[in-house]
Motif scaffolding. Structure first.
Motif, PDB file in Angstrom:
ATOM      1  N   ALA A 177      43.812  62.302  18.995  1.00 57.21           N
ATOM      2  CA  ALA A 177      44.564  62.413  20.031  1.00 57.21           C
ATOM      3  C   ALA A 177      43.957  63.471  21.420  1.00 57.21           C
ATOM      4  CB  ALA A 177      45.794  62.720  19.556  1.00 57.21           C
ATOM      5  N   ASP A 178      43.345  64.443  20.300  1.00 53.74           N
ATOM      6  CA  ASP A 178      42.413  65.138  20.705  1.00 53.74           C
ATOM      7  C   ASP A 178      41.636  65.607  20.715  1.00 53.74           C
ATOM      8  OD1 ASP A 178      41.299  67.774  22.222  1.00 53.74           O
ATOM      9  OD2 ASP A 178      42.342  69.077  22.076  1.00 53.74           O
ATOM     10  N   SER A 179      39.541  65.987  20.228  1.00 47.32           N
ATOM     11  CA  SER A 179      38.367  65.811  19.651  1.00 47.32           C
ATOM     12  C   SER A 179      38.512  67.652  19.863  1.00 47.32           C
ATOM     13  CB  SER A 179      37.140  65.035  20.820  1.00 47.32           C
ATOM     14  OG  SER A 179      37.000  65.473  21.847  1.00 47.32           O
ATOM     15  N   GLY A 180      39.068  68.225  20.791  1.00 43.57           N
ATOM     16  CA  GLY A 180      38.001  69.214  20.605  1.00 43.57           C
ATOM     17  C   GLY A 180      39.385  70.001  19.741  1.00 43.57           C
ATOM     18  N   ARG A 181      40.577  69.188  18.836  1.00 44.83           N
ATOM     19  CA  ARG A 181      41.161  69.819  18.021  1.00 44.83           C
ATOM     20  C   ARG A 181      41.280  69.156  16.619  1.00 44.83           C
ATOM     21  NH1 ARG A 181      46.892  70.355  18.346  1.00 44.83           N
ATOM     22  NH2 ARG A 181      46.820  72.289  16.361  1.00 44.83           N
ATOM     23  N   CYS A 182      39.751  68.251  16.319  1.00 51.81           N
ATOM     24  CA  CYS A 182      39.657  67.939  15.040  1.00 51.81           C
ATOM     25  C   CYS A 182      38.552  68.400  14.291  1.00 51.81           C
ATOM     26  CB  CYS A 182      38.880  66.583  15.596  1.00 51.81           C
ATOM     27  SG  CYS A 182      39.447  65.471  16.366  1.00 51.81           S
ATOM     28  N   SER A 183      38.064  68.154  13.033  1.00 54.74           N
ATOM     29  CA  SER A 183      36.951  68.853  12.519  1.00 54.74           C
ATOM     30  C   SER A 183      36.767  67.675  11.211  1.00 54.74           C
ATOM     31  CB  SER A 183      37.394  70.034  11.599  1.00 54.74           C
ATOM     32  OG  SER A 183      38.933  69.531  10.536  1.00 54.74           O
ATOM     33  N   VAL A 184      35.794  67.810  10.440  1.00 60.06           N
ATOM     34  CA  VAL A 184      35.080  66.615  10.059  1.00 60.06           C
ATOM     35  C   VAL A 184      34.367  67.310   9.066  1.00 60.06           C
ATOM     36  CG1 VAL A 184      33.227  64.691   9.608  1.00 60.06           C
ATOM     37  CG2 VAL A 184      34.269  65.131  11.841  1.00 60.06           C
ATOM     38  N   ILE A 252      32.146  66.724  28.215  1.00 60.20           N
ATOM     39  CA  ILE A 252      32.548  66.333  29.193  1.00 60.20           C
ATOM     40  C   ILE A 252      31.221  66.147  29.999  1.00 60.20           C
ATOM     41  CG2 ILE A 252      32.785  67.876  31.296  1.00 60.20           C
ATOM     42  CD1 ILE A 252      34.367  69.702  29.007  1.00 60.20           C
ATOM     43  N   GLU A 253      29.761  66.626  30.413  1.00 63.55           N
ATOM     44  CA  GLU A 253      28.892  66.453  31.507  1.00 63.55           C
ATOM     45  C   GLU A 253      28.497  65.290  30.766  1.00 63.55           C
ATOM     46  OE1 GLU A 253      28.766  67.369  33.575  1.00 63.55           O
ATOM     47  OE2 GLU A 253      30.181  69.322  33.558  1.00 63.55           O
ATOM     48  N   ILE A 254      27.824  64.697  29.645  1.00 63.05           N
ATOM     49  CA  ILE A 254      27.211  63.431  29.051  1.00 63.05           C
ATOM     50  C   ILE A 254      28.135  62.293  29.895  1.00 63.05           C
ATOM     51  CG2 ILE A 254      25.997  62.434  27.625  1.00 63.05           C
ATOM     52  CD1 ILE A 254      25.191  64.820  26.062  1.00 63.05           C
ATOM     53  N   ALA A 255      29.844  62.153  29.036  1.00 62.40           N
ATOM     54  CA  ALA A 255      30.180  61.574  29.316  1.00 62.40           C
ATOM     55  C   ALA A 255      31.041  60.634  30.613  1.00 62.40           C
ATOM     56  CB  ALA A 255      31.999  62.389  28.900  1.00 62.40           C
ATOM     57  N   LYS A 256      30.515  61.596  31.725  1.00 61.73           N
ATOM     58  CA  LYS A 256      30.196  61.422  32.528  1.00 61.73           C
ATOM     59  C   LYS A 256      29.089  60.597  33.640  1.00 61.73           C
ATOM     60  CE  LYS A 256      32.707  66.101  34.043  1.00 61.73           C
ATOM     61  NZ  LYS A 256      32.282  66.695  35.321  1.00 61.73           N
ATOM     62  N   LYS A 257      28.093  60.490  32.824  1.00 62.83           N
ATOM     63  CA  LYS A 257      26.949  59.734  33.369  1.00 62.83           C
ATOM     64  C   LYS A 257      26.535  58.067  32.752  1.00 62.83           C
ATOM     65  CE  LYS A 257      24.115  63.182  32.139  1.00 62.83           C
ATOM     66  NZ  LYS A 257      22.735  63.935  31.164  1.00 62.83           N
ATOM     67  N   PHE A 258      28.230  57.980  31.372  1.00 62.71           N
ATOM     68  CA  PHE A 258      28.211  56.409  31.362  1.00 62.71           C
ATOM     69  C   PHE A 258      29.461  55.922  32.737  1.00 62.71           C
ATOM     70  CE2 PHE A 258      27.135  59.027  27.051  1.00 62.71           C
ATOM     71  CZ  PHE A 258      26.538  57.478  26.119  1.00 62.71           C
ATOM     72  N   VAL A 259      29.232  54.479  33.060  1.00 64.20           N
ATOM     73  CA  VAL A 259      29.830  54.047  34.033  1.00 64.20           C
ATOM     74  C   VAL A 259      31.276  53.623  33.384  1.00 64.20           C
ATOM     75  CG1 VAL A 259      27.869  53.508  35.315  1.00 64.20           C
ATOM     76  CG2 VAL A 259      28.574  52.081  33.587  1.00 64.20           C
ATOM     77  N   ASP A 260      31.029  52.685  31.742  1.00 64.16           N
ATOM     78  CA  ASP A 260      32.175  52.270  30.543  1.00 64.16           C
ATOM     79  C   ASP A 260      32.729  53.161  29.840  1.00 64.16           C
ATOM     80  OD1 ASP A 260      29.844  53.127  29.246  1.00 64.16           O
ATOM     81  OD2 ASP A 260      29.931  50.889  28.101  1.00 64.16           O
ATOM     82  N   LEU A 261      32.677  54.783  30.070  1.00 64.94           N
ATOM     83  CA  LEU A 261      33.562  54.649  29.741  1.00 64.94           C
ATOM     84  C   LEU A 261      34.118  56.182  30.599  1.00 64.94           C
ATOM     85  CD1 LEU A 261      34.063  56.761  26.708  1.00 64.94           C
ATOM     86  CD2 LEU A 261      32.751  58.196  27.271  1.00 64.94           C
ATOM     87  N   PRO A 262      35.612  56.463  30.804  1.00 66.51           N
ATOM     88  CA  PRO A 262      36.191  57.914  31.479  1.00 66.51           C
ATOM     89  C   PRO A 262      35.568  58.769  31.430  1.00 66.51           C
ATOM     90  CG  PRO A 262      37.911  55.994  30.529  1.00 66.51           C
ATOM     91  CD  PRO A 262      36.492  55.775  29.443  1.00 66.51           C
ATOM     92  N   ASP A 263      35.931  59.643  32.522  1.00 68.62           N
ATOM     93  CA  ASP A 263      35.419  60.526  32.166  1.00 68.62           C
ATOM     94  C   ASP A 263      35.951  61.546  31.582  1.00 68.62           C
ATOM     95  OD1 ASP A 263      33.219  60.513  34.365  1.00 68.62           O
ATOM     96  OD2 ASP A 263      34.638  61.240  35.986  1.00 68.62           O
ATOM     97  N   ASP A 264      36.938  61.402  31.237  1.00 62.32           N
ATOM     98  CA  ASP A 264      37.954  62.503  30.006  1.00 62.32           C
ATOM     99  C   ASP A 264      37.704  61.523  28.866  1.00 62.32           C
ATOM    100  OD1 ASP A 264      39.824  60.236  30.487  1.00 62.32           O
ATOM    101  OD2 ASP A 264      41.181  61.729  31.018  1.00 62.32           O
ATOM    102  N   GLY A 265      36.998  60.427  28.705  1.00 60.66           N
ATOM    103  CA  GLY A 265      37.172  59.246  27.289  1.00 60.66           C
ATOM    104  C   GLY A 265      36.804  60.377  25.878  1.00 60.66           C
TER     105      GLY A 265
END
Length: 297
Positions: A177-184, A252-265
């Motif tokens: 749901a929110d990677s920023g609220r995930c832990s492993v 955030i920044e690396i995701a923007k470099k992928f054309v097959d991934l939404p910026d917020d993916g």
């Protein structure tokens, strides 16, 4: 999670399983079981969707990914084989990243539906095209068992007269749901940081996802737990046959470099992969086999 795809049914395989195609003839195995929904692409034998009824999806799929036979699908569980990443040899020969299995057309070779789930098998064998890239005879089988969990077993059979080695991964994109609220939890005590030139580092007991991560952890025997806090659930992962566990989120920044991934993916995905990343790979002797496996629930 596949509602954005325009599909039409071409063949019924069992009460809950049918073949479907998009407008370009790209083939999918669509499962609408009473307990869950799931979808595979024959391109790559690629699980692109799994969702238990009345629960959040377990597998992430990018809605920006193209569907054609020359590109890998972004999301799901890509099969990286017979190497992981870009090896020095593959780069020098301009060979596909993560091998050719994820961009090959597989055959659906077995279907079995039962009360609580389904079993499927997909196969890929050596051809003149694959031997031009990787000169070995092989038979590769993905055994998928779906019920209240996902069980994927990638079986490599060496059908040649010579031994070979291979690497790869079940490159699982988990939906969160929110990677920023995930832990492993449950990762090994050390890892190689791919964002810092592969430098070996010691790990904390709990990995909190709060930025870009691309880490190759040593494999261990204990289960891995992803705490998906915003979905109020724990995703439990058990792997076998691997030498590594890869944890990846572009942020955030690396995701923007992928054309097959939404910026917020990056917000709704986290990769936790059963992988073989060691340079020497896994030795499979002539006439023998090796299985790489992941179980997710």
């Amino acid at each position: 999670m596949i509602s954005h795809l325009r599909l039409k049914t071409t063949k019924n395989l069992s009460p809950s399983i049918n073949m479907q195609v998009d407008d370009n003839g790209f083939e999918f195995v669509v499962i609408n079981h009473k307990n869950f929904d799931a979808t595979f692409s024959l391109h790559g034998a690629h699980l692109i969707h799994f969702q238990i009824k009345q629960q959040a999806p377990l597998i992430y799929l990018s809605k920006s990914t193209p569907y054609n036979h020359s590109k890998a699908i972004r999301g799901g569980v890509p099969i990286c084989w017979p190497w992981f990443g870009n090896t020095e040899e593959s780069k020098s020969k301009n060979l596909p990243s993560h091998g050719f299995a994820r961009i090959s057309q597989w055959i659906l070779s077995a279907v079995n539906e039962y009360e609580t789930g389904v079993d499927l098998e997909f196969t890929l064998t050596a051809t003149a095209e694959t031997k031009a890239i990787w000169n070995h005879d092989f038979s590769l089988t993905l055994k998928a068992s779906l019920s209240d969990h996902i069980e994927l077993s990638l079986v490599t059979d060496n059908t040649s007269n010579e031994d070979f080695t291979y690497g790869g991964a079940l490159h699982t994109y988990l939906h969160v749901a929110d990677s920023g609220r995930c832990s492993v939890e449950g990762l090994a005590a050390s890892y190689k940081d791919s964002l810092d030139n592969g430098k070996r580092k010691n790990s904390d007991q709990i990995l909190n996802i709060n930025g870009s991560v691309d880490s190759i952890y040593d494999a261990n025997e204990q289960k891995i737990v992803v705490n998906d806090e915003s979905n109020q659930r724990k995703i439990v992962i058990n792997n076998k046959g691997n030498d590594s566990v890869v944890v990846w989120n572009p942020w955030i920044e690396i995701a923007k470099k992928f054309v097959d991934l939404p910026d917020d993916g990056y917000k709704t995905m986290l990769c936790v992969e059963s992988a073989i990343t060691a340079k020497q790979g896994v030795l499979v002797k002539s006439g023998c086999s090796h299985t790489l496996k992941t179980v997710i629930k």
